[in-house]
Design a protein around this motif. Structure first.
Motif, mmCIF file in Angstrom:
data_model
loop_
_atom_site.group_PDB
_atom_site.id
_atom_site.type_symbol
_atom_site.label_atom_id
_atom_site.label_comp_id
_atom_site.label_asym_id
_atom_site.label_seq_id
_atom_site.Cartn_x
_atom_site.Cartn_y
_atom_site.Cartn_z
ATOM 1 N N PRO A 159 42.827 0.234 66.592
ATOM 2 C CA PRO A 159 43.643 -0.951 66.254
ATOM 3 C C PRO A 159 43.843 -1.889 67.443
ATOM 4 O O PRO A 159 43.734 -3.111 67.302
ATOM 5 C CB PRO A 159 44.971 -0.343 65.783
ATOM 6 C CG PRO A 159 44.631 1.051 65.384
ATOM 7 C CD PRO A 159 43.551 1.485 66.317
ATOM 8 N N ALA A 160 44.127 -1.296 68.622
ATOM 9 C CA ALA A 160 44.338 -2.127 69.801
ATOM 10 C C ALA A 160 43.056 -2.863 70.180
ATOM 11 O O ALA A 160 43.092 -4.035 70.577
ATOM 12 C CB ALA A 160 44.807 -1.255 70.969
ATOM 13 N N ILE A 213 42.534 -5.850 67.830
ATOM 14 C CA ILE A 213 43.397 -6.979 68.198
ATOM 15 C C ILE A 213 42.864 -7.668 69.453
ATOM 16 O O ILE A 213 42.816 -8.906 69.543
ATOM 17 C CB ILE A 213 44.841 -6.494 68.409
ATOM 18 C CG1 ILE A 213 45.418 -5.976 67.084
ATOM 19 C CG2 ILE A 213 45.709 -7.618 68.972
ATOM 20 C CD1 ILE A 213 46.771 -5.316 67.232
ATOM 21 N N TYR A 214 42.448 -6.864 70.427
ATOM 22 C CA TYR A 214 41.931 -7.427 71.689
ATOM 23 C C TYR A 214 40.684 -8.259 71.443
ATOM 24 O O TYR A 214 40.510 -9.340 72.026
ATOM 25 C CB TYR A 214 41.636 -6.289 72.658
ATOM 26 C CG TYR A 214 41.146 -6.744 74.018
ATOM 27 C CD1 TYR A 214 42.003 -7.412 74.891
ATOM 28 C CD2 TYR A 214 39.837 -6.517 74.416
ATOM 29 C CE1 TYR A 214 41.567 -7.841 76.132
ATOM 30 C CE2 TYR A 214 39.389 -6.932 75.656
ATOM 31 C CZ TYR A 214 40.254 -7.601 76.511
ATOM 32 O OH TYR A 214 39.817 -8.022 77.732
ATOM 33 N N LEU A 217 39.940 -9.853 68.714
ATOM 34 C CA LEU A 217 40.316 -11.083 68.029
ATOM 35 C C LEU A 217 40.814 -12.127 69.019
ATOM 36 O O LEU A 217 40.567 -13.325 68.867
ATOM 37 C CB LEU A 217 41.395 -10.797 66.981
ATOM 38 C CG LEU A 217 40.934 -10.056 65.725
ATOM 39 C CD1 LEU A 217 42.138 -9.713 64.856
ATOM 40 C CD2 LEU A 217 39.926 -10.903 64.942
ATOM 41 N N VAL A 218 41.526 -11.640 70.053
ATOM 42 C CA VAL A 218 42.082 -12.552 71.047
ATOM 43 C C VAL A 218 41.012 -12.996 72.038
ATOM 44 O O VAL A 218 40.919 -14.174 72.391
ATOM 45 C CB VAL A 218 43.269 -11.881 71.778
ATOM 46 C CG1 VAL A 218 43.768 -12.771 72.918
ATOM 47 C CG2 VAL A 218 44.382 -11.573 70.800
#
Length: 274
Positions: A125-126, A129-130, A132-133
């Protein structure tokens, strides 16, 4: 055995050379692996001789020193195989001395890799998210979507990526992040091939280990003795095969020197005609 054992080899050659190296150096390799027998024997006797909770807890606690002894034996086997592939006869005492000398580096590097692999189990999950950023983020230069979307895949990827950290410590005297980086560098671009070779080697050793499980029908002492001896007989083969694969992957990363020098050599050839 005239082949360059530290060069490039296909799957069949790795398996064949591993068998032949083990057969030719059976005594020192088996004696190194045999250091695991006493603790394995004790654990087997405790587990099979009693079904009480206290006995099972005692056997579980013994798994820690057994793992340490196994790590020492594996490191010593790698050193012995390195000697054998270099034309030096492996020696039981010299190999164990080398393993004890570098045990701290082997242990800390293996512990570091294990902790990172465990952390990677929950990193999907992390990572998603990373990614995507930070759109240019990647693992080994690739944005493989399953690393971020499928739990556990990143951990498996890292385990294979760091499969050769013990070889890096025992052969190249690297440690910690340097050993992890070297293993990752030689596996990069050959991850699926590495998985395939390691899987075949694991399946080959699985047969004798499964056959030894029939010994559980015998009394506890006899069963534990057979199981621990078979394990000691089997374990040098996968360590030898994996070390040969380590050499193979390193050789494939080396530039083709003869090809690089060909144009320069051609310039020195006298031309015919005016």
């Amino acid at each position: 055995m005239n082949a360059d054992l530290r060069g490039r080899h296909d799957l069949g050659e790795i398996v064949g050379y591993a068998y032949r190296l083990y057969a030719r150096n059976f005594t020192p390799l088996f004696l190194i692996a045999a250091v695991t027998i006493p603790l394995q024997l004790l654990i087997g006797v405790i587990q099979q001789g009693s079904s009480g909770d206290e006995a099972q807890v005692a056997a579980s606690l013994l798994n820690i020193p057994a793992a340490i002894v196994g790590l020492i034996a594996s490191a010593a086997l790698i050193f012995a195989v390195h000697d054998a592939t270099g034309g030096t006869a492996p020696d039981f005492s010299r190999s164990l001395d080398a393993a004890f000398e570098r045990f701290g580096a082997v242990f800390k590097t293996s512990l570091l890799a294990g902790i990172l692999a465990i952390l990677a189990l929950g990193a999907a999950p992390a990572l998603a998210i990373y990614w995507l950023v930070k759109r240019d983020a990647a693992v080994d230069g690739q944005r493989n979507w399953w690393f971020a979307l499928v739990p556990g895949v990143l951990a498996v990827y890292l385990i294979v990526r760091w499969a050769f950290i013990q070889q890096s410590v025992m052969i190249e005297a690297r440690r910690n992040w340097a050993a992890l980086d070297e293993s990752a560098a030689i596996v990069r671009g050959s991850w699926w091939r590495t998985v395939g070779v390691l899987l075949v080697v694991a399946l080959i050793q699985l047969g004798p280990l499964m056959m030894s499980s029939a010994a559980t029908l015998l009394p506890p002492l006899a069963s534990a003795a057979i199981t621990s001896i078979v394990f000691a007989l089997v374990i040098p083969f996968p360590v030898t095969a994996q070390t040969l694969l380590y050499y193979d992957l390193k050789a494939r990363k080396q530039p083709d020197v003869s090809a690089d020098r060909l144009p320069a050599a051609e310039q020195d050839v006298p031309r015919q005609g005016p």
